[in-house]
Design a protein around this motif. Structure first.
Motif, mmCIF file in Angstrom:
data_model
loop_
_atom_site.group_PDB
_atom_site.id
_atom_site.type_symbol
_atom_site.label_atom_id
_atom_site.label_comp_id
_atom_site.label_asym_id
_atom_site.label_seq_id
_atom_site.Cartn_x
_atom_site.Cartn_y
_atom_site.Cartn_z
ATOM 1 N N ALA A 12 0.827 -1.205 0.000
ATOM 2 C CA ALA A 12 0.000 0.000 0.000
ATOM 3 C C ALA A 12 0.861 1.254 0.000
ATOM 4 N N ASP A 13 1.964 1.236 0.748
ATOM 5 C CA ASP A 13 2.879 2.374 0.757
ATOM 6 C C ASP A 13 3.506 2.574 -0.624
ATOM 7 N N LEU A 14 3.819 1.475 -1.310
ATOM 8 C CA LEU A 14 4.347 1.583 -2.672
ATOM 9 C C LEU A 14 3.314 2.198 -3.612
ATOM 10 N N SER A 15 2.051 1.853 -3.418
ATOM 11 C CA SER A 15 0.995 2.445 -4.236
ATOM 12 C C SER A 15 0.914 3.947 -4.014
ATOM 13 N N PHE A 16 1.127 4.387 -2.776
ATOM 14 C CA PHE A 16 1.117 5.821 -2.497
ATOM 15 C C PHE A 16 2.277 6.523 -3.209
ATOM 16 N N VAL A 17 3.452 5.878 -3.235
ATOM 17 C CA VAL A 17 4.593 6.449 -3.961
ATOM 18 C C VAL A 17 4.236 6.607 -5.439
ATOM 19 N N ASP A 18 3.593 5.592 -6.019
ATOM 20 C CA ASP A 18 3.171 5.674 -7.420
ATOM 21 C C ASP A 18 2.164 6.808 -7.620
ATOM 22 N N ASP A 19 1.211 6.939 -6.695
ATOM 23 C CA ASP A 19 0.210 8.007 -6.787
ATOM 24 C C ASP A 19 0.879 9.380 -6.723
ATOM 25 N N ALA A 20 1.827 9.530 -5.786
ATOM 26 C CA ALA A 20 2.510 10.813 -5.639
ATOM 27 C C ALA A 20 3.293 11.146 -6.903
ATOM 28 N N GLU A 21 3.933 10.150 -7.492
ATOM 29 C CA GLU A 21 4.696 10.378 -8.717
ATOM 30 C C GLU A 21 3.772 10.825 -9.848
ATOM 31 N N ALA A 22 2.619 10.171 -9.976
ATOM 32 C CA ALA A 22 1.686 10.510 -11.053
ATOM 33 C C ALA A 22 1.138 11.927 -10.888
ATOM 34 N N VAL A 23 0.820 12.307 -9.656
ATOM 35 C CA VAL A 23 0.223 13.621 -9.411
ATOM 36 C C VAL A 23 1.256 14.739 -9.506
ATOM 37 N N LEU A 24 2.411 14.528 -8.894
ATOM 38 C CA LEU A 24 3.388 15.619 -8.775
ATOM 39 C C LEU A 24 4.312 15.751 -9.978
ATOM 40 N N LEU A 25 4.512 14.656 -10.715
ATOM 41 C CA LEU A 25 5.474 14.687 -11.832
ATOM 42 C C LEU A 25 4.825 14.404 -13.178
ATOM 43 N N GLY A 26 3.511 14.305 -13.206
ATOM 44 C CA GLY A 26 2.841 13.900 -14.436
ATOM 45 C C GLY A 26 2.419 15.019 -15.351
ATOM 46 N N ASP A 27 2.748 16.274 -15.010
ATOM 47 C CA ASP A 27 2.293 17.397 -15.848
ATOM 48 C C ASP A 27 3.441 18.336 -16.229
ATOM 49 N N ASP A 28 4.639 17.778 -16.331
ATOM 50 C CA ASP A 28 5.818 18.569 -16.722
ATOM 51 C C ASP A 28 6.110 19.728 -15.774
ATOM 52 N N GLY A 29 5.829 19.535 -14.510
ATOM 53 C CA GLY A 29 6.229 20.517 -13.508
ATOM 54 C C GLY A 29 5.253 21.647 -13.261
ATOM 55 N N GLN A 30 4.074 21.629 -13.895
ATOM 56 C CA GLN A 30 3.130 22.743 -13.728
ATOM 57 C C GLN A 30 2.590 22.812 -12.299
ATOM 58 N N LEU A 31 2.207 21.656 -11.764
ATOM 59 C CA LEU A 31 1.684 21.648 -10.396
ATOM 60 C C LEU A 31 2.748 22.089 -9.397
ATOM 61 N N LEU A 32 3.975 21.585 -9.542
ATOM 62 C CA LEU A 32 5.054 21.961 -8.624
ATOM 63 C C LEU A 32 5.309 23.459 -8.676
ATOM 64 N N SER A 33 5.241 24.035 -9.874
ATOM 65 C CA SER A 33 5.442 25.479 -10.004
ATOM 66 C C SER A 33 4.353 26.246 -9.278
ATOM 67 N N ARG A 34 3.115 25.800 -9.402
ATOM 68 C CA ARG A 34 2.016 26.478 -8.708
ATOM 69 C C ARG A 34 2.171 26.356 -7.190
ATOM 70 N N LEU A 35 2.572 25.173 -6.730
ATOM 71 C CA LEU A 35 2.748 24.964 -5.290
ATOM 72 C C LEU A 35 3.859 25.857 -4.742
ATOM 73 N N ALA A 36 4.963 25.957 -5.475
ATOM 74 C CA ALA A 36 6.073 26.790 -5.021
ATOM 75 C C ALA A 36 5.679 28.257 -5.002
ATOM 76 N N THR A 37 4.934 28.695 -6.020
ATOM 77 C CA THR A 37 4.480 30.089 -6.066
ATOM 78 C C THR A 37 3.526 30.381 -4.923
ATOM 79 N N SER A 38 2.617 29.439 -4.650
ATOM 80 C CA SER A 38 1.667 29.621 -3.549
ATOM 81 C C SER A 38 2.383 29.720 -2.216
ATOM 82 N N THR A 39 3.400 28.880 -2.008
ATOM 83 C CA THR A 39 4.163 28.921 -0.764
ATOM 84 C C THR A 39 4.897 30.244 -0.619
#
Length: 216
Positions: free
Chosen positions: A157-184
């Protein structure tokens, strides 16, 4: 962890002394738990004695020092029965060190940081899973095998969470990470702190651009 109840369960089968209980506990729960510290076990037995859930009897030995034997009381059996009828919530809730690492990595805005955190955790979990699978295949006690299977499923189950995190955080060429960093960064820049926009002077008064200074 309710180790004290596991000790009561072992004593329900008959009186026992500390090292017997340690060996019986470790044999019952299997290698995924790890060794039970004997000092911690005696602390648990002292607490159970104070709560009248067990009684202790000192038995002399011809050569070795006296041995203390513990026996469960009727109150102890009642407490054990109560514990067995209740559901078991997660002992730590959902507070997890890895969750905090994922949060920190995501807020950094760095895809390389996120990738490193997830890769390190995936490698650790895969090694843990291989170890558990080897222990399970070697287990002769069916209950120990069952517990090792449960531990493996937690790791999966923990491995599945790692896969989920990878898909969400790295699956859009960095757009989400950029928004999160700007928001912070925006939150840090606009947070006035507990004293507003002013500055606390040595006398304890607030000075700055607030209305009190303007009126002066």
């Amino acid at each position: 962890m309710a180790i004290q109840h596991a000790v009561l369960a072992l004593l329900a089968g008959g009186p026992s002394h500390g090292y017997q209980l340690k060996g019986a506990f470790e044999a019952a729960v299997g290698p995924q738990w790890g060794p039970l510290n004997i000092g911690h076990l005696y602390q648990i037995l002292d607490r159970l004695s104070r709560d009248d859930l067990v009684v202790a009897e000192r038995q002399p030995q011809p050569i070795k020092p006296d041995r203390v034997v513990y026996e469960i009381t009727p109150a102890g059996r009642a407490e054990l029965a109560r514990w067995l009828t209740e559901p078991s919530p997660r002992s730590g809730g959902f507070r997890d060190d890895f969750f905090l690492k994922v949060t920190a990595a995501a807020r950094s805005g760095s895809a390389a940081t996120v990738r490193a955190v997830l890769s390190n955790q995936r490698g650790h979990l895969l090694r843990e899973l291989r170890n558990l699978d080897g222990l399970r295949r070697a287990a002769e006690d069916p209950v120990v095998g069952l517990l090792l299977t449960a531990a493996s499923r937690h790791v999966s189950a923990d491995l599945s969470f790692v896969d989920d995190a990878e898909a969400v955080l790295l699956g859009d060429d960095g757009q989400l990470l950029s928004r999160l960093a700007t928001s912070t960064a925006d939150q840090s820049a606009t947070d006035p702190g507990p004293t507003g926009s002013g500055r606390v002077s040595g006398s304890g008064r607030v000075s700055g651009s607030g209305p009190e200074r303007a009126a002066g």
